[in-house]
Enzyme design. Structure first.
Site, short mmCIF file in Angstrom:
data_model
loop_
_atom_site.label_atom_id
_atom_site.label_comp_id
_atom_site.label_asym_id
_atom_site.label_seq_id
_atom_site.Cartn_x
_atom_site.Cartn_y
_atom_site.Cartn_z
N ASP A 1 -51.59 -122.01 21.01
CA ASP A 1 -51.45 -121.67 19.60
C ASP A 1 -50.68 -122.74 18.85
O ASP A 1 -50.35 -123.78 19.40
CB ASP A 1 -50.84 -120.27 19.42
N LYS B 1 -53.58 -119.74 13.76
CA LYS B 1 -54.29 -119.78 12.47
C LYS B 1 -54.85 -121.16 12.25
O LYS B 1 -54.22 -122.16 12.52
CB LYS B 1 -53.32 -119.44 11.34
N MET C 1 -37.97 -116.76 13.08
CA MET C 1 -38.91 -116.25 12.06
C MET C 1 -38.18 -115.70 10.84
O MET C 1 -38.61 -114.72 10.24
CB MET C 1 -39.81 -115.15 12.66
N1 SAH Z 1 -41.28 -118.36 22.05
C1 SAH Z 1 -40.74 -119.17 21.01
C2 SAH Z 1 -40.50 -118.40 19.74
C3 SAH Z 1 -41.74 -117.86 19.11
S1 SAH Z 1 -41.42 -117.00 17.61
C4 SAH Z 1 -39.45 -119.83 21.52
O1 SAH Z 1 -38.94 -119.44 22.57
O2 SAH Z 1 -38.96 -120.75 20.87
C5 SAH Z 1 -41.71 -118.26 16.42
C6 SAH Z 1 -40.42 -118.72 15.81
O3 SAH Z 1 -39.75 -119.59 16.70
C7 SAH Z 1 -40.56 -119.52 14.54
O4 SAH Z 1 -40.74 -118.69 13.41
C8 SAH Z 1 -39.23 -120.22 14.48
O5 SAH Z 1 -38.21 -119.36 14.06
C9 SAH Z 1 -39.00 -120.51 15.96
N2 SAH Z 1 -39.43 -121.87 16.33
C10 SAH Z 1 -40.37 -122.21 17.21
N3 SAH Z 1 -40.45 -123.55 17.34
C11 SAH Z 1 -39.52 -124.06 16.52
C12 SAH Z 1 -39.07 -125.37 16.22
N4 SAH Z 1 -39.63 -126.45 16.79
N5 SAH Z 1 -38.06 -125.53 15.33
C13 SAH Z 1 -37.49 -124.46 14.75
N6 SAH Z 1 -37.87 -123.20 14.99
C14 SAH Z 1 -38.86 -122.99 15.86
#
Ligand code: SAH
Length: 491
Positions: free
Chosen positions: A36, A58, A172
């Site tokens: 994704d 998306k 998020m």
């Molecule tokens: N499984 C992922 C989180 C998925 S939820 C993890 O462990 O990081 C999706 C959210 O993760 C986004 O809305 C944001 O808040 C955060 N996120 C994921 N990648 C990011 C990045 N490179 N920089 C900042 N926030 C990030």
């Protein structure tokens, strides 16, 4: 039939090097890759060229695959006997719905593994210069979702109990930032508590906005910072000024497209990334060896040639690989070797073999030209230049479609401010690859800083009608860096 298996793999927060060794291993062996938006598309180039890719984020013109459909897909592919990698951003267990997927797999008796990854809530702060725990600032750390599937999208949080936690990472949470700040202050946090938002953390595109519970909403709006972002709240944020490191790299904030001609290892891209740039290599080709009867027969006769011309570094690799397979003694090769570039020359030199430029091909005896499949259609032009030629195609370049399509999405999304052309050959290849993805090359190139390795490359760029061209003084990474740092273009 082999029994299939699903690997639920954390890709890490963004920087592709932050995937685990195990995760990368799974990716390289996968028959099917389901991925994704948050899993860096650069990973796709590690996959086998024949792997099946399924995007479930998306995408313009595409529909998002619903969670139930993803679950079904994982079960179905595994039951077909496939090794399936479900690649997720960050850690699959942190807001990654891995529980639902694993439950579904278990229900259907499908074997699976969970491969943890580095989660954004820890990695993005680290890349912004903030450790999430510190003996002097805080001994507790919480991971909280800033969004929920409630009617108004507001997270269901026990604000009172959260108020005692020193450092909080909200995932998020950009949209609900006013709600988060208001509730934290209402439940006892001082309005001066430092807050930082980090978007696209660990990537060259990382953006950071810092403030306090009282000011951050205004500052985030002013900076137009968007998801994906981590909101980090706590006194520890104040340490950032002292220990920032990633954002101090010399090319931090620069978005650079490195034009490519083949599947060669991207040393240039690696060096620029190391200096903090966000690098997109495009287009990307998988290099596939050809080992048919023609190759074997020509290798058998290769001792008869007086001159062998290698058209690329890969042609050297694959020619000698085929030679080794034929079990012939290397000393039967008596030809003089010719190369068209320094890189190919270096490749031969590493094997203790000397080469020269074909301009010294004076006596016009038959030449064997070794390259990819395109050497066959170029036979006439080779003959016009060097006299009688035989050609030998030892490999084939195949476009990595999935990677290239995603890279164009990144190109459009993130934008680039500079394009590096490593060779004259990379110019028409990039132009063709842009045209095929409906990007008009001339306006695209003209709005960027164009940096060329060498005058010949610069001429090739000028010949397509681009005005200002920067030329690295010598074809070295240091000179390229110097060239890129002369001016900063912010677009
Ligand atoms: N499984 C992922 C989180 C998925 S939820 C993890 O462990 O990081 C999706 C959210 O993760 C986004 O809305 C944001 O808040 C955060 N996120 C994921 N990648 C990011 C990045 N490179 N920089 C900042 N926030 C990030």
């Amino acid at each position: 039939m082999r029994t299939g298996k699903v690997y639920l793999v954390g890709a890490g927060p963004g920087d592709e090097k932050l995937i685990t060794v195990r995760g990368l291993e799974c990716l390289k062996n996968a028959d099917v890759i389901v991925y994704d938006r948050l899993a860096n598309p650069r990973f796709l180039r590690f996959a086998r060229p024949d792997a099946e890719f399924i995007y479930c984020g998306k995408f313009p013109k595409h529909h998002t695959l619903r969670q139930e459909a993803i679950n079904e897909l994982l079960v179905q592919k595994a039951q077909e006997g496939k090794r399936v990698v479900r690649l997720k951003g960050g850690d699959p267990s942190v807001f990654g719905r891995v529980g639902e997927e694993a439950e579904e797999l278990a229900k259907h008796g499908v074997e699976y593994e969970i491969v943890p990854g580095i989660t954004a809530g820890i990695a993005a702060p680290a890349y912004a210069g903030i450790p999430v725990t510190h003996r002097d600032y805080g001994t507790s750390f919480a991971i909280v979702t800033g969004h929920a599937k409630t009617a108004d999208g507001k997270p269901v949080v026990d604000w009172a109990s959260l108020s005692g936690i020193h450092t909080i990472a909200f995932y998020m949470g950009v949209k609900n930032l006013p709600h988060i700040c208001k509730n934290l202050m209402k439940h006892g946090r001082k309005p001066q508590t430092p807050v930082v938002l980090i978007s696209w953390g660990t990537l060259g595109r990382q953006k950071t906005v810092q403030g306090t519970l009282e000011t951050i909403v205004r500052e985030v709006n002013a900076a137009d910072l968007k998801n994906p972002a981590i909101t980090l709240v706590g006194d520890i944020v104040s340490i950032r000024d002292k220990i920032q490191w990633f954002e101090r790299k010399p090319l931090f904030g620069r978005r650079i497209l490195v034009a490519r001609t083949g599947g060669e290892k991207g040393n240039l891209a690696e060096a620029l990334t190391e200096q903090g740039a966000d690098v997109i290599e495009y287009p990307y080709f998988a290099v596939c060896e050809r080992d048919d009867e023609t190759v074997q027969q020509t290798i058998e006769r290769s001792g008869e040639y007086e001159h062998i011309l290698f058209t690329s570094p890969e042609s050297v690799d694959f020619f000698f690989a085929a030679y080794r397979r034929s079990n012939r003694d290397i000393r039967l090769l008596k030809a003089r070797f010719y190369t068209l570039s320094q890189r190919t020359e270096r490749k031969l030199r590493e094997m203790g073999l000397h080469s020269e430029r074909p301009s010294s091909l004076a006596d016009r005896e038959k030449v064997l030209v070794v390259g990819d499949v395109s050497v066959v259609e170029r036979t006439e032009s080779y003959e016009a230049e060097w006299g009688e030629c035989d050609v030998l195609a030892v490999y084939e370049k195949k476009e990595c479609m999935e990677y290239n399509v995603n890279m164009v999405r990144l190109l459009k999304d993130a934008g680039v401010d500079a394009i590096v052309f490593p060779s004259a050959a990379s110019v028409p290849i990039l132009i063709d690859a842009l045209e095929r993805r409906e990007i008009d090359p001339l306006p695209f190139l003209s709005s960027k800083m164009l940096v060329c390795m060498g005058e010949k490359t610069a001429d090739a760029v000028r010949s397509v009608g681009c005005g200002t061209v920067h030329v690295a003084a010598a074809p070295s990474i240091e000179d390229l860096m110097a060239c890129l740092m002369q001016e900063t273009i912010v677009n």
